[in-house]
Design an enzyme around this catalytic site. Structure first.
Site, PDB file in Angstrom:
ATOM      1  N   LYS A 110       0.833  -1.207   0.000  1.00 16.98           N
ATOM      2  CA  LYS A 110       0.000   0.000   0.000  1.00 16.98           C
ATOM      3  C   LYS A 110       0.867   1.257   0.000  1.00 16.98           C
ATOM      4  O   LYS A 110       0.531   2.254  -0.642  1.00 16.98           O
ATOM      5  CB  LYS A 110      -0.932   0.001   1.215  1.00 16.98           C
ATOM      6  CG  LYS A 110      -1.959  -1.137   1.162  1.00 16.98           C
ATOM      7  CD  LYS A 110      -3.384  -0.622   1.242  1.00 16.98           C
ATOM      8  CE  LYS A 110      -4.400  -1.651   0.756  1.00 16.98           C
ATOM      9  NZ  LYS A 110      -4.580  -2.766   1.681  1.00 16.98           N
ATOM     10  N   LYS A 146      -4.768 -12.314  -8.745  1.00 15.53           N
ATOM     11  CA  LYS A 146      -5.770 -12.176  -7.699  1.00 15.53           C
ATOM     12  C   LYS A 146      -6.950 -11.340  -8.179  1.00 15.53           C
ATOM     13  O   LYS A 146      -6.765 -10.322  -8.852  1.00 15.53           O
ATOM     14  CB  LYS A 146      -5.096 -11.474  -6.512  1.00 15.53           C
ATOM     15  CG  LYS A 146      -5.973 -11.263  -5.328  1.00 15.53           C
ATOM     16  CD  LYS A 146      -5.268 -10.417  -4.273  1.00 15.53           C
ATOM     17  CE  LYS A 146      -6.285  -9.872  -3.293  1.00 15.53           C
ATOM     18  NZ  LYS A 146      -5.875  -8.687  -2.611  1.00 15.53           N
ATOM     19  N   LYS A 161     -10.477  -5.579  -5.695  1.00 14.84           N
ATOM     20  CA  LYS A 161     -11.041  -4.290  -6.050  1.00 14.84           C
ATOM     21  C   LYS A 161      -9.988  -3.367  -6.639  1.00 14.84           C
ATOM     22  O   LYS A 161     -10.216  -2.717  -7.653  1.00 14.84           O
ATOM     23  CB  LYS A 161     -11.667  -3.640  -4.813  1.00 14.84           C
ATOM     24  CG  LYS A 161     -13.170  -3.760  -4.799  1.00 14.84           C
ATOM     25  CD  LYS A 161     -13.717  -3.572  -3.410  1.00 14.84           C
ATOM     26  CE  LYS A 161     -13.699  -4.899  -2.704  1.00 14.84           C
ATOM     27  NZ  LYS A 161     -14.208  -4.911  -1.361  1.00 14.84           N
TER      28      LYS A 161
END
Ligand code: TRP
Length: 329
Positions: free
Chosen positions: A111, A194, A197
């Site tokens: 992130k 994967k 979102k």
């Protein structure tokens, strides 16, 4: 009876990865265990702090949980922010969580790399909040996807550390749980490893049949294998993973055979796959539509869930405070 606990971050609608990686197992587990399932709205703030979206996102996940088959009569279903005890345990656990280990976490590094302008402390301490979620109910088992295994490992570490520091056996060390199978990871149809979102490659539980067909049709393929029994490139392996999870064994065997003989027709495979996806998604979508405007029902579910969760959580917190040496005058 063992305690099972899991949460899903409310950052948008749930997709097939959430369903097969998590929800589907929750539904089986609620019959046999004491289950706590919650919507991790605090966790959503690390990346999604828009106040206009916070409640709609919680509502979506809540209705999707219910529509997929979580039964609030069997499991304790609640919204994380309705249980403030979690925050206090989070604070306490943070006193024994170290910058080195937190900043080494794969999800944090990921992130931080993707959003260098928003490397907030909530992101850094994401694993301690998750540990608080789990330890506040002293869960034995946590059904999570592969990407959460490291967080669970850290939860065990924090539990062990707390026990060692205070000379107690208070916290259990929770283990990953996936109903006897290895953890399922649903891949993306775009060739990525994967469905997620942030990857923008999701098939959602609210997608209508046409949308599903369109998304499956767009899945990445090639002109097919040139030699018998070739190894599959990752993006083709992904399609087979879908068949493994969603289709019947004979369908899978059929396409394996076709692949091996260089006779595979991706158009057929995709048609089949879309059909099998729709079989799963359609009934869920119909229930979502039926529940989503039933404000009274959603209110009842969340208030009762929060009350049950708080009753349990406050017992844990009381003992933790005692162990740590808090005393009132
Ligand atoms: N981190 C989890 C996810 O991204 C969500 C989560 C928050 C969770 N707290 C948890 C999962 C506790 C299991 C247990 O999906």
């Amino acid at each position: 009876m063992e305690t099972v606990l899991s949460g899903i971050r409310s950052t948008g609608n749930l997709h097939l990865g959430n369903y097969f990686g998590a929800l589907k197992n929750f539904i089986k587990m609620q019959d046999e265990n004491k289950c706590f399932f919650f919507i991790a709205d605090y966790h959503s703030l690390t990346t999604h702090p828009d106040p206009k979206m916070l409640h709609p996102n919680v509502k979506n996940v809540l209705t999707e949980y219910l529509a997929a088959g979580i039964d609030p009569e069997k499991a304790t279903l609640y919204v994380q922010s309705d249980v403030p005890e979690v925050c206090e345990l989070y604070l306490l656990l943070n006193m024994h969580a170290y910058l080195g280990e937190l900043s080494k976490t794969a999800s944090f590094k990921d992130k931080a790399r993707k959003s260098p302008d928003n490397v907030n402390a909530g992101l850094l301490t994401y694993p301690t909040l998750m540990a608080a979620d789990i330890l506040i109910h002293n869960a034995d088992k946590v059904p999570v996807g592969k990407d959460q295994e490291q967080h669970l490992e850290m939860t065990r570490k924090f539990a062990r550390r707390f026990n060692n520091l205070y000379g107690t056996e208070f916290f259990k060390e929770p283990v990953a749980y996936n109903y006897g199978q290895e953890l399922i990871k649903i891949p993306g149809l775009d060739g990525s490893g994967k469905m997620g979102k942030s990857e923008g490659n999701c098939i959602y539980l609210i997608d209508d049949d046409k949308t599903i067909e369109k998304k499956v049709k767009r899945a990445l393929t090639d002109e097919g294998p040139k030699e018998f029994n070739s190894p599959k490139p990752d993006y083709i392996e992904n399609l087979f993973t879908f068949l493994k999870v969603l289709s019947t064994p004979d369908v899978l065997a059929y396409y394996e055979d076709k692949w091996n003989k260089c006779e595979i027709r991706y158009g057929d495979l995709k048609k089949q796959l879309a059909e099998d996806i729709i079989k799963v998604v359609k009934p869920i979508r119909e229930r979502i539509n039926a529940i989503q405007n039933d404000e009274a029902y959603l209110h009842k579910v969340t208030t009762e869930g929060a009350a049950k969760a708080r009753e349990h959580a406050s017992k844990t917190l009381k003992e933790v405070r005692q162990i740590m040496g808090f005393k009132s005058f």
